[in-house]
Motif scaffolding. Structure first.
Motif, PDB file in Angstrom:
ATOM      1  N   SER A 106       0.826  -1.211   0.000  1.00 44.75           N
ATOM      2  CA  SER A 106       0.000   0.000   0.000  1.00 44.75           C
ATOM      3  C   SER A 106       0.857   1.258   0.000  1.00 44.75           C
ATOM      4  N   GLU A 241      -7.765  -0.450  -3.687  1.00 46.11           N
ATOM      5  CA  GLU A 241      -7.266  -1.722  -3.178  1.00 46.11           C
ATOM      6  C   GLU A 241      -8.388  -2.705  -2.866  1.00 46.11           C
ATOM      7  N   GLY A 248      -2.332  -5.606  -0.217  1.00 44.22           N
ATOM      8  CA  GLY A 248      -2.557  -4.251   0.251  1.00 44.22           C
ATOM      9  C   GLY A 248      -3.518  -4.226   1.428  1.00 44.22           C
TER      10      GLY A 248
END
Length: 299
Positions: A106, A241, A248
């Motif tokens: 992320s 995501e 993530g």
């Protein structure tokens, strides 16, 4: 010869703290704070001195409310897990290595999108701010993009880039471009024209004019736009995501939703909150350091 009217007025002046003028005159000069000859005290209109750790008071009160509500049974654990349950899930995810892997993924996406958006937004703002032709070509499309939510473009971006990393990074970059452009462009157009005239008088080159006048003058607006850009960066990351992702923090949250793991969802949300608060704090710190010469209401 004094009349009864004059005697009554003299008594009234004495009982009210005043003093009768000589010769029985009806004009009285009041004595007291209202007649002091000193200047009137200036009222302070500023917010006052900064409160130590003032920005942390609100979040701490929110967490305390969560703790007390969970301990007293006011909050259903099926709706919102208790803080100690979330801490246990946090430790478990770290031991399994899932949290670190998803966090790195992320953070990489967010930094890439933020960097690309900052670069493009700043370049577009400088071109549109210093050139009428550039403004005519750039400002309109950016305003159109401003009117369209970035998340509404996700279906189109999926058709163009697929569901891989390119789509996710592009979505974040598009969200970042608009606030950077808007605030930097506005700051450029708000630079005092006297500085421009001085630069023309000194026969500055275009490069020196941009480096010594334009960029320093636009820095406050750029930093304000950066704060909005960082926030939109994390918001966009959460959404992209959860769309056909395999890693993530957003993927971890979406997977926990399928299995009804409220504690894991809260772990992901807490990480997002910490990332947002830390990144905003870093931008605030940068703003105080770079713009320390300014005298504002916040100072």
């Amino acid at each position: 010869m004094a009349t009864a009217w004059d005697a009554d007025e003299a008594k009234l002046s004495l009982t009210s703290g005043g003093r009768v003028a000589h010769g029985g005159s009806r004009a009285a000069k009041p004595v007291g704070p209202a007649s002091s000859a000193g200047p009137r005290a200036r009222r302070r209109l500023r917010p006052g001195p900064a409160i130590p750790f003032g920005l942390q008071i609100g979040p701490v009160l929110l967490v305390l409310t969560w703790v007390v509500g969970s301990a007293l049974g006011w909050i259903d654990p099926r709706i919102l897990s208790a803080p100690w349950t979330v801490i246990e899930a946090f430790v478990r995810l770290i031991e399994q290595g899932r949290l670190q892997d998803n966090f790195v993924t992320s953070a990489t996406r967010a930094l890439l999108g933020l960097g690309i958006g900052l670069l493009i937004g700043t370049i577009l703002a400088v071109i549109a701010g210093l050139s009428r032709i550039g403004e005519a070509l750039i400002d309109g499309p950016v305003q159109i993009k401003r009117a369209i939510p970035t998340l509404a473009l996700i279906p189109l971006l999926i058709l163009w880039f697929g569901i891989g990393e390119s789509m996710k990074v592009t979505t974040i970059a598009l969200a970042v471009i608009v606030p950077i452009y808007i605030h930097t462009h506005n700051a450029l157009r708000s630079i005092d024209s006297r500085y421009v005239e001085l630069a023309e008088t000194l026969r500055m080159s275009q490069k020196d004019f941009i480096l010594q006048v334009v960029l320093p003058g636009a820095l406050p607006g750029f930093l304000l736009g950066l704060r909005f850009a960082v926030t939109l960066c994390w918001v966009s990351l959460v959404v992209v995501e959860q769309i056909n992702a395999t890693s993530g923090l957003g993927y971890m949250i979406d997977l926990a939703r399928n299995y009804g793991q409220t504690d894991v969802i809260l772990v992901g949300l807490v990480v997002y909150v910490l990332l947002g608060l830390v990144s905003d704090g870093l931008v605030r710190l940068l703003e105080r350091r770079v713009l320390s010469w300014r005298r504002t209401l916040a100072n």
